[in-house]
Design a protein around this motif. Sequence first.
Motif, PDB file in Angstrom:
ATOM      1  N   CYS A 505      47.250  31.294 -29.517  1.00 23.88           N
ATOM      2  CA  CYS A 505      46.115  31.495 -28.627  1.00 23.88           C
ATOM      3  C   CYS A 505      44.905  30.787 -29.215  1.00 23.88           C
ATOM      4  N   VAL A 506      44.185  30.035 -28.390  1.00 24.76           N
ATOM      5  CA  VAL A 506      42.974  29.376 -28.857  1.00 24.76           C
ATOM      6  C   VAL A 506      41.891  30.427 -29.077  1.00 24.76           C
ATOM      7  N   ALA A 507      41.443  30.546 -30.301  1.00 23.78           N
ATOM      8  CA  ALA A 507      40.351  31.460 -30.608  1.00 23.78           C
ATOM      9  C   ALA A 507      39.003  30.767 -30.426  1.00 23.78           C
ATOM     10  N   ILE A 508      38.900  29.539 -30.940  1.00 21.37           N
ATOM     11  CA  ILE A 508      37.654  28.773 -30.842  1.00 21.37           C
ATOM     12  C   ILE A 508      38.002  27.299 -30.694  1.00 21.37           C
ATOM     13  N   SER A 509      37.313  26.608 -29.804  1.00 21.49           N
ATOM     14  CA  SER A 509      37.366  25.152 -29.706  1.00 21.49           C
ATOM     15  C   SER A 509      35.964  24.617 -29.949  1.00 21.49           C
ATOM     16  N   THR A 510      35.885  23.441 -30.548  1.00 23.11           N
ATOM     17  CA  THR A 510      34.560  22.847 -30.750  1.00 23.11           C
ATOM     18  C   THR A 510      33.893  22.493 -29.424  1.00 23.11           C
ATOM     19  N   TYR A 511      34.679  22.443 -28.341  1.00 19.31           N
ATOM     20  CA  TYR A 511      34.105  22.233 -27.016  1.00 19.31           C
ATOM     21  C   TYR A 511      33.587  23.535 -26.411  1.00 19.31           C
ATOM     22  N   GLY A 516      40.955  31.974 -25.580  1.00 17.69           N
ATOM     23  CA  GLY A 516      41.954  32.767 -24.882  1.00 17.69           C
ATOM     24  C   GLY A 516      43.094  31.958 -24.299  1.00 17.69           C
ATOM     25  N   GLU A 517      42.990  30.631 -24.328  1.00 15.85           N
ATOM     26  CA  GLU A 517      44.049  29.789 -23.769  1.00 15.85           C
ATOM     27  C   GLU A 517      45.335  29.927 -24.587  1.00 15.85           C
ATOM     28  N   ARG A 518      46.474  30.170 -23.889  1.00 11.10           N
ATOM     29  CA  ARG A 518      47.765  30.274 -24.569  1.00 11.10           C
ATOM     30  C   ARG A 518      48.353  28.889 -24.788  1.00 11.10           C
ATOM     31  N   VAL A 519      48.949  28.694 -25.954  1.00 11.82           N
ATOM     32  CA  VAL A 519      49.573  27.417 -26.308  1.00 11.82           C
ATOM     33  C   VAL A 519      50.979  27.720 -26.787  1.00 11.82           C
TER      34      VAL A 519
END
Length: 537
Positions: A505-511, A516-519
Amino acid sequence: MTDGRPPAILGDWWRPGAIYQIYPRSFQDSGGDGIGDLEGIRRRLDYLVGLGVDAIWISPFYPSPMHDFGYDVSNYCDVDPIFGSLRDFDLLLADAHRSGLKIVLDFVPNHTSIEHEWFAASRQRRDDKSDWYIWRDGAPSGGPPNNWRSHFGGPAWSFDSARGQYYYHAFLPQQPDLNWRNPKVKAAMFDVLRFWLRRGVDGFRVDVISQLMKDEALRDNPANPGWTPLRPQIEELLQLYSGDQDDIHPLIAEMRGVLAEFGDPLLIGEIYLPMERLVAYYGAALSGAHLPFNFQLLETPWQAESLGAMIASYEALLPEGAWPNWVLSNHDRPRVATRVGDAQARVATMLLLTLRGTPTLYYGDELGIGHVDISPPRIRDPWALREPSLAVGRDPVRTPMQWDDSANAGFSTHEPWLPLTPDWPERNVERFEAEPASLLHLTRRLLHYRRDHRTLSLGSWRLLASSNELLAYERRSGQETTIVVLNLGGASQLWRLDPAGSSFCVAISTYCDRAGERVDQVLRLRPDEGVVLAVLG
């Protein structure tokens, strides 16, 4: 890598903590003279608490003639009126502690101001202070005692007509070096530490700690075969005898002993040395500096392969139980946004705040403050004035903090002592607070996530990949795993995740737009994007 030292010592605040460096002339002016001060810092404590840092390190504010803007100290146990008073410091310290923030002071023990009363006595051979500084007769053939160079250009020796001898100064002639081989010097400087420790400070960053002990015979330094006139004069010679001597380590152990009288507060050492020599400053049985400052992120090319190899080498060289630390910018070196650009400054911030070890964040880097051109009439840095043909000026990294779009960026009601960045009306705290995708919000998310997740604050580190502009590593604590993947390039990248069957799960993106995005198995990274992934299973 393991979590480090035994569990009983994991409570040291600086291990999971993050440090924020403040250059006091440039953080906040409360007096309306264009120069920041201690009361200004006190008024901004809520900002620092909200940002998520654990401690603030304050560059020198002691009485000084300001030839080197506070690094030429004339009284170690007071506050220069430019910055306020001891009462102002006590109020700042008390409020910081009530807010949960630690205070780390800059300790400048290598040299004093030429205006210090100790030097006045020494040059007259009075008050048993004759050898409190490094005095020598000239060479038999005439001229200085040896060939050592000043870090700010020119010879490191100046002749004093009152005494009839040369004195050594590693920096400006107005900054004579103390003779740390004299036990009375050592005792006096240790009492300075006790003065501030009794007031309640939480630690010290020790300026040029590796230079306190010089070669006792003062032998000439050898020539540097790689030097060219395009490089600073200090690099003309290899600094073999003017610092980093073996007997520095027992001295630092003694310094740690003084701190131990007060519960072992933090000791940071400023040390610009290759990694294999740097790690020796942890000391035998970790009796040296808690954190010998690691400046490798300032030196290493901004490439995935280079960074991955450097981080792995540093981790491998650390003595058993030693705790790593990382620095991206400081008051002497170009800011990170200047070195890597706006887009990669976000990636660099993620790198700094997700590596194993204690990070030090330089004020204004959470805004991406970049280079400021300083016109010749406004140059203040003595190094820039002494070597004007070289790009050594430090003024561009000491410009005022940018708080809002009002006059002087909310820093002062008076014209600041140094100019602001050209984009300050758009690049300031107030504007960035209103932009959820700003670097300020990214920095805050990373600091709070780091504090809330042991994987990042105290967990182990393992390199996963460092090629094709991708740098990826794992942080682990117990059963919890965090993966960080950084795209150091300007093109999109794919990263295949392992192990098979796990989900992420994406916790933080620099964008700042993928939380919350599942990968599943393939992570798609946009140009200049870094991602912190939580492993779900």
